[in-house]
Design an enzyme around this catalytic site. Structure first.
Site, PDB file in Angstrom:
ATOM      1  N   PRO A 260       1.013  -1.390  -0.044  1.00  0.00           N
ATOM      2  CA  PRO A 260       0.101   0.092  -0.095  1.00  0.00           C
ATOM      3  C   PRO A 260       0.832   1.341   0.061  1.00  0.00           C
ATOM      4  O   PRO A 260       1.855   1.295   0.711  1.00  0.00           O
ATOM      5  CB  PRO A 260      -0.906  -0.150   1.485  1.00  0.00           C
ATOM      6  CG  PRO A 260       0.054  -1.189   2.005  1.00  0.00           C
ATOM      7  CD  PRO A 260       0.517  -2.168   1.099  1.00  0.00           C
ATOM      8  N   ASN A 261       0.325   2.279  -0.791  1.00  0.00           N
ATOM      9  CA  ASN A 261       0.605   3.623  -0.839  1.00  0.00           C
ATOM     10  C   ASN A 261       2.177   3.874  -1.551  1.00  0.00           C
ATOM     11  O   ASN A 261       2.676   4.935  -1.944  1.00  0.00           O
ATOM     12  CB  ASN A 261       1.162   4.379   0.664  1.00  0.00           C
ATOM     13  CG  ASN A 261      -0.197   4.284   1.313  1.00  0.00           C
ATOM     14  OD1 ASN A 261      -1.410   4.795   0.875  1.00  0.00           O
ATOM     15  ND2 ASN A 261      -0.267   3.779   2.540  1.00  0.00           N
TER      16      ASN A 261
ATOM     17  N   ARG B 267       5.211  10.937  -2.516  1.00  0.00           N
ATOM     18  CA  ARG B 267       4.953  10.644  -1.016  1.00  0.00           C
ATOM     19  C   ARG B 267       5.981  10.922  -0.206  1.00  0.00           C
ATOM     20  O   ARG B 267       7.104  10.141  -0.127  1.00  0.00           O
ATOM     21  CB  ARG B 267       4.534   9.134  -0.906  1.00  0.00           C
ATOM     22  CG  ARG B 267       4.428   8.663   0.313  1.00  0.00           C
ATOM     23  CD  ARG B 267       4.296   6.934   0.209  1.00  0.00           C
ATOM     24  NE  ARG B 267       4.003   6.440   1.687  1.00  0.00           N
ATOM     25  CZ  ARG B 267       4.367   5.476   2.045  1.00  0.00           C
ATOM     26  NH1 ARG B 267       4.754   4.585   1.388  1.00  0.00           N
ATOM     27  NH2 ARG B 267       4.140   5.047   3.226  1.00  0.00           N
TER      28      ARG B 267
ATOM     29  N   TYR C 119      11.252   9.048   1.471  1.00  0.00           N
ATOM     30  CA  TYR C 119      11.188   8.003   0.077  1.00  0.00           C
ATOM     31  C   TYR C 119      11.838   8.342  -1.102  1.00  0.00           C
ATOM     32  O   TYR C 119      12.203   7.929  -1.885  1.00  0.00           O
ATOM     33  CB  TYR C 119      10.003   7.505  -0.045  1.00  0.00           C
ATOM     34  CG  TYR C 119       9.075   6.808   1.235  1.00  0.00           C
ATOM     35  CD1 TYR C 119       9.590   5.612   1.668  1.00  0.00           C
ATOM     36  CD2 TYR C 119       8.192   7.461   1.858  1.00  0.00           C
ATOM     37  CE1 TYR C 119       9.213   4.975   2.794  1.00  0.00           C
ATOM     38  CE2 TYR C 119       7.569   6.717   2.913  1.00  0.00           C
ATOM     39  CZ  TYR C 119       7.978   5.738   3.463  1.00  0.00           C
ATOM     40  OH  TYR C 119       7.498   5.258   4.405  1.00  0.00           O
TER      41      TYR C 119
ATOM     42  N   ASN D 156       8.077  -5.582  -0.942  1.00  0.00           N
ATOM     43  CA  ASN D 156       7.978  -4.382  -0.107  1.00  0.00           C
ATOM     44  C   ASN D 156       6.446  -4.556   0.427  1.00  0.00           C
ATOM     45  O   ASN D 156       5.596  -3.981  -0.071  1.00  0.00           O
ATOM     46  CB  ASN D 156       8.306  -3.067  -0.701  1.00  0.00           C
ATOM     47  CG  ASN D 156       8.344  -1.885   0.309  1.00  0.00           C
ATOM     48  OD1 ASN D 156       7.821  -2.156   1.343  1.00  0.00           O
ATOM     49  ND2 ASN D 156       9.019  -0.950  -0.138  1.00  0.00           N
TER      50      ASN D 156
ATOM     51  N   ALA E  52       3.235  -0.906   4.841  1.00  0.00           N
ATOM     52  CA  ALA E  52       2.743  -0.981   6.102  1.00  0.00           C
ATOM     53  C   ALA E  52       2.278  -2.299   6.554  1.00  0.00           C
ATOM     54  O   ALA E  52       2.189  -2.604   7.896  1.00  0.00           O
ATOM     55  CB  ALA E  52       1.263  -0.272   6.249  1.00  0.00           C
TER      56      ALA E  52
ATOM     57  N   HIS F 138       4.134  -4.405   9.204  1.00  0.00           N
ATOM     58  CA  HIS F 138       4.148  -4.499  10.636  1.00  0.00           C
ATOM     59  C   HIS F 138       2.755  -4.870  11.164  1.00  0.00           C
ATOM     60  O   HIS F 138       2.636  -4.901  12.465  1.00  0.00           O
ATOM     61  CB  HIS F 138       4.390  -2.852  10.904  1.00  0.00           C
ATOM     62  CG  HIS F 138       5.173  -2.143  10.228  1.00  0.00           C
ATOM     63  ND1 HIS F 138       6.744  -2.505  10.011  1.00  0.00           N
ATOM     64  CD2 HIS F 138       5.217  -1.251   9.116  1.00  0.00           C
ATOM     65  CE1 HIS F 138       7.337  -1.824   9.328  1.00  0.00           C
ATOM     66  NE2 HIS F 138       6.429  -0.876   8.831  1.00  0.00           N
TER      67      HIS F 138
ATOM     68  N   ASP G 226       1.810 -15.493   6.560  1.00  0.00           N
ATOM     69  CA  ASP G 226       1.644 -16.885   6.284  1.00  0.00           C
ATOM     70  C   ASP G 226       1.380 -17.152   4.716  1.00  0.00           C
ATOM     71  O   ASP G 226       1.830 -18.307   4.451  1.00  0.00           O
ATOM     72  CB  ASP G 226      -0.035 -16.979   6.956  1.00  0.00           C
ATOM     73  CG  ASP G 226      -0.084 -17.179   8.369  1.00  0.00           C
ATOM     74  OD1 ASP G 226       1.011 -17.289   8.839  1.00  0.00           O
ATOM     75  OD2 ASP G 226      -1.219 -17.043   8.841  1.00  0.00           O
TER      76      ASP G 226
ATOM     77  N   GLU H 149      12.688  -9.398   1.415  1.00  0.00           N
ATOM     78  CA  GLU H 149      11.747  -8.213   1.927  1.00  0.00           C
ATOM     79  C   GLU H 149      12.792  -6.803   1.628  1.00  0.00           C
ATOM     80  O   GLU H 149      13.912  -6.967   1.957  1.00  0.00           O
ATOM     81  CB  GLU H 149      11.540  -8.184   3.315  1.00  0.00           C
ATOM     82  CG  GLU H 149      10.629  -7.013   3.810  1.00  0.00           C
ATOM     83  CD  GLU H 149       9.971  -7.696   5.310  1.00  0.00           C
ATOM     84  OE1 GLU H 149       9.232  -8.630   5.485  1.00  0.00           O
ATOM     85  OE2 GLU H 149      10.194  -6.609   6.081  1.00  0.00           O
TER      86      GLU H 149
ATOM     87  N   HIS I 296      12.664  -2.507   2.354  1.00  0.00           N
ATOM     88  CA  HIS I 296      12.102  -1.118   2.620  1.00  0.00           C
ATOM     89  C   HIS I 296      12.993  -0.152   2.132  1.00  0.00           C
ATOM     90  O   HIS I 296      14.327  -0.329   2.228  1.00  0.00           O
ATOM     91  CB  HIS I 296      12.002  -1.398   4.049  1.00  0.00           C
ATOM     92  CG  HIS I 296      11.036  -2.305   4.642  1.00  0.00           C
ATOM     93  ND1 HIS I 296       9.789  -2.316   4.307  1.00  0.00           N
ATOM     94  CD2 HIS I 296      11.214  -3.301   5.213  1.00  0.00           C
ATOM     95  CE1 HIS I 296       9.322  -3.376   5.056  1.00  0.00           C
ATOM     96  NE2 HIS I 296      10.341  -4.129   5.471  1.00  0.00           N
TER      97      HIS I 296
ATOM     98  N   SER J 233      13.209   2.963   3.368  1.00  0.00           N
ATOM     99  CA  SER J 233      13.850   3.570   4.461  1.00  0.00           C
ATOM    100  C   SER J 233      14.234   2.654   5.406  1.00  0.00           C
ATOM    101  O   SER J 233      13.771   1.380   5.253  1.00  0.00           O
ATOM    102  CB  SER J 233      12.543   4.399   5.043  1.00  0.00           C
ATOM    103  OG  SER J 233      11.532   3.357   5.654  1.00  0.00           O
TER     104      SER J 233
ATOM    105  N   ARG K 182      13.141   4.614  12.641  1.00  0.00           N
ATOM    106  CA  ARG K 182      11.811   5.714  12.519  1.00  0.00           C
ATOM    107  C   ARG K 182      11.033   5.262  13.781  1.00  0.00           C
ATOM    108  O   ARG K 182      11.659   4.875  14.878  1.00  0.00           O
ATOM    109  CB  ARG K 182      11.117   5.221  11.185  1.00  0.00           C
ATOM    110  CG  ARG K 182      12.159   5.266  10.080  1.00  0.00           C
ATOM    111  CD  ARG K 182      11.242   5.055   8.732  1.00  0.00           C
ATOM    112  NE  ARG K 182      10.117   5.967   8.719  1.00  0.00           N
ATOM    113  CZ  ARG K 182       9.270   5.789   7.732  1.00  0.00           C
ATOM    114  NH1 ARG K 182       9.367   4.961   6.884  1.00  0.00           N
ATOM    115  NH2 ARG K 182       8.253   6.644   7.730  1.00  0.00           N
TER     116      ARG K 182
ATOM    117  N   ARG L 188       7.671   0.440  13.591  1.00  0.00           N
ATOM    118  CA  ARG L 188       8.131   0.089  12.127  1.00  0.00           C
ATOM    119  C   ARG L 188       9.393  -0.944  12.200  1.00  0.00           C
ATOM    120  O   ARG L 188       9.850  -1.621  11.258  1.00  0.00           O
ATOM    121  CB  ARG L 188       8.608   1.367  11.301  1.00  0.00           C
ATOM    122  CG  ARG L 188       7.470   2.368  10.779  1.00  0.00           C
ATOM    123  CD  ARG L 188       8.098   3.189  10.100  1.00  0.00           C
ATOM    124  NE  ARG L 188       7.037   4.381   9.920  1.00  0.00           N
ATOM    125  CZ  ARG L 188       5.835   4.328   9.204  1.00  0.00           C
ATOM    126  NH1 ARG L 188       5.740   3.495   8.366  1.00  0.00           N
ATOM    127  NH2 ARG L 188       5.253   5.472   9.293  1.00  0.00           N
TER     128      ARG L 188
HETATM  129  C1  DQA Z   1       8.271   1.195   3.945  1.00  0.00           C
HETATM  130  C2  DQA Z   1       8.462   1.263   5.432  1.00  0.00           C
HETATM  131  C3  DQA Z   1       6.952   1.042   5.962  1.00  0.00           C
HETATM  132  O1  DQA Z   1       7.105   1.093   7.255  1.00  0.00           O
HETATM  133  C4  DQA Z   1       5.962   1.976   5.624  1.00  0.00           C
HETATM  134  O2  DQA Z   1       4.840   1.594   6.103  1.00  0.00           O
HETATM  135  C5  DQA Z   1       5.937   1.930   3.862  1.00  0.00           C
HETATM  136  C6  DQA Z   1       7.200   1.917   2.981  1.00  0.00           C
HETATM  137  C7  DQA Z   1       9.477   1.409   3.097  1.00  0.00           C
HETATM  138  O3  DQA Z   1       9.672   1.032   2.027  1.00  0.00           O
HETATM  139  O4  DQA Z   1      10.442   2.027   3.798  1.00  0.00           O
HETATM  140  O5  DQA Z   1       4.970   2.317   3.336  1.00  0.00           O
HETATM  141  O6  DQA Z   1       7.910  -0.323   3.544  1.00  0.00           O
END
Ligand code: DQA
Length: 148
Positions: A9-10, A17, A22, A74, A77, A80, A87, A98, A100, A102, A107, A111
């Site tokens: 998401p996002n 953003r 980011y 990735n 959110a 977390h 699963d 995985e 991220h 950031s 942070r 997170r």
């Molecule tokens: C993220 C870190 C997550 O905590 C956050 O919710 C994101 C982006 C990252 O790529 O740093 O949406 O996964």
């Protein structure tokens, strides 16, 4: 060999953003660069993004039957919060890395805990858009090693 790239998401908002966290690179730009690197590595990259947890679960769950050898993810959110994504990764039993952008350990406290990382072979974080590249390279090397 096919690798599935899953973005949660996002992440469709990358570029605009919270650029101080980011950066200014968009998701299509990241995917474009990854495709080029995938080509150099001799793997095919299929990319998907969704804001919906169930989409991620469905894509991960279908990945073995669709012939994917591994996953770069990735979960954003959902990292977390999502037992369901964790699963799904465990059930798919494909090597997953995985990502991220950031440094999630530098942070807010919430997170720094990843529910999904234990179902992955490794985690990269903190290097902005380039983090995806390290993850893809690491997964490709791992798959090549497994195959060899
Ligand atoms: C993220 C870190 C997550 O905590 C956050 O919710 C994101 C982006 C990252 O790529 O740093 O949406 O996964």
């Amino acid at each position: 060999m096919k690798i599935l790239l899953v973005n949660g998401p996002n992440l469709q908002l990358l570029g605009s953003r919270e650029p101080e966290i980011y950066g200014r690179v968009t998701l299509p730009e990241i995917v474009c660069r990854l495709r080029r690197i995938a080509g150099e590595l001799g793997v095919e990259l299929v990319d998907r993004q969704s804001n919906h947890e169930g989409d991620l679960v469905d894509w991960i769950g279908a990945a073995p039957a669709e012939g994917f050898a591994g996953i770069v993810i990735n979960p954003a959110a959902y990292t977390h919060t999502s037992v369901a994504v964790r699963d799904a990764l465990a059930a798919a039993a494909l090597p997953a890395v995985e990502v991220h952008m950031s440094n999630i350990h530098d942070r807010e406290d919430f997170r720094s805990r990843s529910l999904t990382a234990p179902a992955c072979v490794g985690v990269f974080c903190g290097f902005g858009a380039a983090t995806y590249e390290w993850a893809l390279r690491a997964l490709a090397a791992r798959l090549e090693h497994n195959a060899g």
